[in-house]
Design an enzyme around this catalytic site. Structure first.
Site, PDB file in Angstrom:
ATOM      1  CB  SER A   2      -0.949   0.003   1.185  1.00 24.25           C
ATOM      2  OG  SER A   2      -0.238   0.081   2.388  1.00 24.25           O
ATOM      3  CG  ASP A 387      -1.090   0.950  -1.101  1.00 19.92           C
ATOM      4  OD1 ASP A 387      -1.832   1.372  -1.259  1.00 19.92           O
ATOM      5  OD2 ASP A 387      -0.820   1.159  -1.743  1.00 19.92           O
ATOM      6  CB  THR A 388      -3.177   3.318   3.269  1.00 19.51           C
ATOM      7  OG1 THR A 388      -1.979   3.692   3.911  1.00 19.51           O
ATOM      8  CG2 THR A 388      -4.352   3.909   3.955  1.00 19.51           C
ATOM      9  CB  ILE A 389      -7.635  -0.268   2.991  1.00 16.26           C
ATOM     10  CG1 ILE A 389      -7.917  -0.396   4.501  1.00 16.26           C
ATOM     11  CG2 ILE A 389      -6.881  -1.469   2.466  1.00 16.26           C
ATOM     12  CD1 ILE A 389      -9.249   0.113   4.958  1.00 16.26           C
TER      13      ILE A 389
END
Length: 580
Positions: A2, A387-389
């Site tokens: 991410s 990376d992140t949601i």
């Protein structure tokens, strides 16, 4: 992964997007119309937008069962932690903005964790010296901070939930036990794991490979995580105490002690989320809300304050004038971001000064329309007082959630405690080791954070919940998707699909300084004549197909006197918007 840089898989979807992005630029110049990869999604009763279609369906099912927007967000987030472990999970942190229709009010929650109480600054320096490093590494025990996600779920649920927490977590538990097919983009990033985490203590291979040796799931392979199902079931039954106390906390403590880690049960027991007031600025009649530091959300507001002094619409989207203006505004704001953004419990942050229109006017004077700045110093805003949601949800009552959750660099630190089914985040990497810096490492302190949810109000009513994933791309992405809509008239789907730019190599809260202006990466939809003009102004312009984040949004419109949700999920991810 991410928030990691790197190329994305060369798949049909991405090749299609690259072509579409190029077409986007051509159509925009010739006809003034814009290209979108898909239509906006419209619904009356509820909407869920996430980066994995199955997680979107989980959230939607919760809404149909009578759950609130918060119930749907928790359910979708838990499912994403299982299905997109390359980005997030219960070993990470969470931030959210919630709109309560009953009170016509926004609530913010800072669910980020703190550094271990037993790891002093001097001991951190000693540990770094053993590694021949001066900065905190991205892997291993040193960057681990308390995971804040589960406590934030509990706080959000207590205030806004309508179903039982166990009901919210039940779909993720079922998928973890029965298995699910892994999607294309996630499978690509997952494959980096065995190489990245090789040699670290713990159960990475046991938990995240299909054979316990290193074979990660390819697209369509069925993946199960029964250990995570057990942990989620404990959380559903006991709430936050199922994670921060009891068996889970005991296993974490014992593992850390046995393997040279520093996190202890007392760190988990003492953790708590913080309810915070979202902060805002008005940009051309739209009230844009972000959360205050230790996150970087106010960088979006600072950039918008500077850009408000320019007629971007007249300049044209992706014109050299617009790109020059936006990139230079970013550099100016990043100098403040590097100096001032930190845990407010440990540092005085001149928040009012940073967000004032007067300060933006002063900083605007630093901009040269004809030359790229090579170095930028932080300003001197007054302290004043005080990376992140990414996913978003909306329910039948008008409540909305803008939520972002992450392990930071991809899957995180590489540390997986056997039997628990999740990896610990590596947020502690973002501390500075400069003793004079506001963001300097200290025990019990929250590090500078990159993940930021966004929300926009118009005329006192909700206009849009939105977010863009991906490290330092997030404020830059927030500004781009907002100006795409407010200045250039793109709809909510087009605003995310439109080609982006990403400036890197700037001043950072970890101590790095920009010496040569950094560099800017652009997608193929940016006209080459604009690239050529930027280079003439002194910019180092590069081309890349990855690293531009991922976007979801829910906009609120009125049609025939009724509220209509308009959802969007961009094509750079595997995700989907859906409503009913």
């Amino acid at each position: 992964m991410s928030e990691m840089r790197g190329i994305q898989p060369v798949s049909f979807a991405l090749l299609t997007f690259a072509a579409a992005s190029s077409l986007d630029g051509q159509i925009d110049r010739i006809t003034g119309k814009n290209f979108a990869t898909r239509s906006e999604v419209l619904a009356i009763h509820g909407m869920v937008c996430t980066s994995v279609p199955a997680a979107t369906q989980v959230g939607l099912d919760i809404l149909k069962r009578g759950g609130s927007a918060v119930d749907a967000a928790i359910a979708a987030n838990a499912t994403l932690g299982l299905m997109e472990p390359v980005s997030n999970g219960i070993g990470g942190d969470l931030f959210a903005i919630v709109y309560s229709t009953k009170e016509n009010k926004l609530y913010g929650i800072n669910g980020s964790g703190r550094s271990p109480l037993g790891l002093s600054y001097d001991q951190m320096k000693t540990e770094l010296a053993k590694l021949h490093r001066q900065t905190i590494p991205p892997l291993g025990m040193l960057p681990i901070s308390v995971p804040g996600c589960v406590d934030a779920w509990a706080e959000l649920h207590k205030k806004f939930g309508k179903l039982k927490l166990s009901d919210d977590l039940a779909p993720a538990i079922r998928y973890a036990e029965e298995g699910f097919p892994v999607t294309d983009l996630i499978a690509y990033y997952w494959a980096f794991g065995p190489r990245l985490y090789k040699g670290l203590p713990g159960a990475f291979l046991e938990t995240y490979t299909l054979d316990g040796k290193g074979r990660t799931p390819a697209k369509g392979n069925i993946f199960k995580n029964p250990a995570l199902a057990t942990t989620l079931r404990l959380i559903g039954e006991r709430g936050r105490d199922g994670f921060y106390k009891g068996d889970v906390a005991d296993k974490i403590d014992a593992f850390m002690r046995a393997n040279g880690g520093f996190l202890r049960k007392t760190d988990l027991e003492k953790h708590k989320s913080t309810w915070v007031e979202p902060v805002s600025t008005n940009y051309r009649g739209y009230d844009v809300f972000e959360l205050p530091p230790n996150g970087q959300g106010i960088a979006t507001l600072q950039m918008l304050n500077i850009l408000e002094g320019f007629d971007l619409r007249a300049m044209g989207r992706n014109s050299p004038e617009t790109l020059q203006t936006m990139i230079e505004a970013k550099k100016i704001v990043w100098a403040d971001r590097a100096k001032f953004y930190a845990d407010p419990e440990f540092a005085k942050i001149p928040l009012a000064g940073l967000l004032s229109k007067k300060y933006a006017e002063e900083r605007r004077k630093l901009m040269d329309p004809n030359h790229a700045a090579k170095q930028v110093q932080a300003g001197n805003p007054a302290l004043g007082q005080g990376d992140t949601i990414y996913l978003c949800t909306a329910d039948d009552q008008g409540n909305m959630v803008s939520l972002i959750q992450s392990n930071y660099r991809g899957m995180g630190s590489g540390i997986v405690v056997p039997g628990l089914g999740f990896m610990f985040q590596d947020r502690g990497e973002l501390f500075s080791m400069d003793p004079q810096h506001a963001n300097v490492y200290a025990p019990g302190k929250r590090p500078f954070h990159t993940i930021i949810p966004g929300f926009v109000m118009k005329d006192g009513k909700p206009w849009e919940a939105f977010g863009v994933m991906g490290g330092d791309m997030q404020p830059q992405g927030h500004v781009q998707v907002l100006t795409n809509q407010i200045d250039f008239g793109l709809n909510v789907q087009e605003a995310g699909d439109a080609s982006r730019w990403h400036h890197e190599g700037d001043n950072e809260p970890t101590g790095e300084k920009m010496e040569n202006g950094g560099y800017v990466e652009v997608e193929s939809g940016v006209p080459y004549e604009s690239v050529r003009e930027l280079r003439k102004k002194g910019h180092d312009v590069r081309f890349d197909v990855g690293g531009y984040g991922g976007y979801q949004a829910i906009k609120v419109e009125l049609h025939d006197g009724r509220r209509v949700y308009v959802g969007a999920s961009e094509s750079r991810k595997d995700g989907m918007a859906a409503g009913y």
